[in-house]
Design a protein around this motif. Structure first.
Motif, short mmCIF file in Angstrom:
data_model
loop_
_atom_site.label_atom_id
_atom_site.label_comp_id
_atom_site.label_asym_id
_atom_site.label_seq_id
_atom_site.Cartn_x
_atom_site.Cartn_y
_atom_site.Cartn_z
N VAL A 1 0.84 -1.20 0.00
CA VAL A 1 0.00 0.00 0.00
C VAL A 1 0.87 1.25 0.00
O VAL A 1 0.56 2.24 -0.68
CB VAL A 1 -0.97 -0.01 1.20
CG1 VAL A 1 -1.79 1.27 1.23
CG2 VAL A 1 -1.89 -1.23 1.12
N GLY A 2 1.96 1.21 0.75
CA GLY A 2 2.86 2.36 0.76
C GLY A 2 3.41 2.66 -0.62
O GLY A 2 3.41 3.82 -1.06
N PRO B 1 4.63 8.87 -3.26
CA PRO B 1 5.33 9.26 -4.50
C PRO B 1 6.38 8.23 -4.89
O PRO B 1 7.15 7.76 -4.04
CB PRO B 1 5.99 10.60 -4.12
CG PRO B 1 5.14 11.13 -3.02
CD PRO B 1 4.67 9.94 -2.24
N ARG B 2 6.43 7.87 -6.17
CA ARG B 2 7.33 6.82 -6.64
C ARG B 2 8.80 7.18 -6.45
O ARG B 2 9.64 6.28 -6.28
CB ARG B 2 7.04 6.52 -8.11
CG ARG B 2 5.70 5.85 -8.34
CD ARG B 2 5.63 4.51 -7.60
NE ARG B 2 4.28 4.02 -7.49
CZ ARG B 2 3.66 3.30 -8.42
NH1 ARG B 2 4.27 3.02 -9.55
NH2 ARG B 2 2.43 2.87 -8.23
N GLU B 3 9.12 8.49 -6.46
CA GLU B 3 10.53 8.85 -6.31
C GLU B 3 11.06 8.49 -4.93
O GLU B 3 12.28 8.40 -4.73
CB GLU B 3 10.74 10.34 -6.59
CG GLU B 3 9.89 11.27 -5.74
CD GLU B 3 8.59 11.65 -6.42
OE1 GLU B 3 8.04 12.72 -6.07
OE2 GLU B 3 8.14 10.89 -7.31
N TRP B 4 10.15 8.27 -3.97
CA TRP B 4 10.59 7.84 -2.65
C TRP B 4 11.16 6.43 -2.68
O TRP B 4 11.87 6.03 -1.74
CB TRP B 4 9.42 7.87 -1.67
CG TRP B 4 8.95 9.24 -1.30
CD1 TRP B 4 9.21 10.43 -1.95
CD2 TRP B 4 8.10 9.57 -0.19
NE1 TRP B 4 8.59 11.47 -1.32
CE2 TRP B 4 7.91 10.99 -0.24
CE3 TRP B 4 7.51 8.86 0.83
CZ2 TRP B 4 7.14 11.67 0.71
CZ3 TRP B 4 6.74 9.52 1.77
CH2 TRP B 4 6.55 10.91 1.70
#
Length: 256
Positions: free
Chosen positions: A243-244, A249-252
């Motif tokens: 879920v995270g 945000p994908r850049e994370w």
């Protein structure tokens, strides 16, 4: 003449049963994962440039995709029902034998949350290190489209993974190997190595991390004889990952 119908199964029968259950479930996954990592290692670019995607879309049509996702979750749990059914031949209630029940919800939740924290934080550090060293494939924990059912399906997938792995690899396998006379160290090593092996498709960092997790979970189970805290811990870990990844945000997650 009276026929004895309740005599205990022989070691040969129990051994064959265990291999069949594993062959229909996570033992089969381990074989495929081994082939997968060989394919990644021998592909152009090697392991570091390959991708391991979980929870992928099956159809471009949302309702059909949802149907496939739910069917996959349901049928993935059939080996669990088989394992519990086979344990039911032993004296006593099968669910209580391995601690797969709701007798201690508060305690199971607290212990599960503690185990999740114990495994999760060091696991992230290990995964990051393996990614930097090129020992893992690029991991995509969730690759479903952004639809109303995405998060509920990811939560169900997390529960399914937890129940399948902890019941089969810890509760069932530990019970059967102890009945076969295996030493505790051999039981723990076998359970942990099996857990690591079916995660090999993600890379060697994932293998090592899951072996460590397997050792901790097996020792916990041998001490408490309860699989429910392990199911809780595994569910929490997978929900955070699935879920995270889906919501943040994908850049994370570039480091994955």
């Amino acid at each position: 003449m009276t026929v004895e119908l309740t005599r205990p199964a022989s070691h040969r029968v129990l051994g064959a049963e265990t291999l069949l259950v594993l062959g229909l479930s996570l033992g089969q996954s381990a074989v495929y994962a081994t082939v997968s990592i060989i394919a990644k290692l021998t592909a152009e670019g090697g392991l570091a440039r390959s991708t391991a995607a979980l929870n992928t879309s099956v159809s471009p049509r949302p309702w059909l995709d949802l149907t496939y996702q739910l069917l996959g979750i349901v049928f993935a749990l059939l080996p669990v029902l088989l394992a519990v059914h086979l344990l039911g031949r032993d004296p006593g209630d099968a669910g209580r034998t391995i601690g797969l029940d709701a007798r201690r919800p508060g305690q199971d939740l607290a212990r599960g949350a503690g185990l999740a924290a114990l495994i999760g934080l060091p696991g992230l550090a290990l995964f990051w290190a393996a990614a930097q060293l090129g020992l893992n494939a690029t991991l995509v924990p969730a690759a479903l489209p952004e639809l109303w059912w995405t998060v509920p399906v990811l939560v169900l997938a997390a529960v399914q993974n937890a129940v399948l792995e902890e019941v089969i690899v810890v509760g069932y396998l530990t019970t059967r190997l102890r009945q076969l006379g295996w030493r505790v160290a051999a039981v723990v090593a076998t359970s942990a190595l099996l857990r690591g092996s079916y995660h090999l498709y993600q890379g060697f960092g994932a293998f090592v991390g899951n072996v460590v997790m397997g050792v901790v979970f097996s020792l916990f189970y041998l001490r408490t004889r309860r699989v429910m805290p392990l199911v809780v811990a595994h569910t929490l870990l997978d929900i955070v990952a699935f879920v995270g990844y889906s919501l943040l945000p994908r850049e994370w997650f570039d480091w994955l």
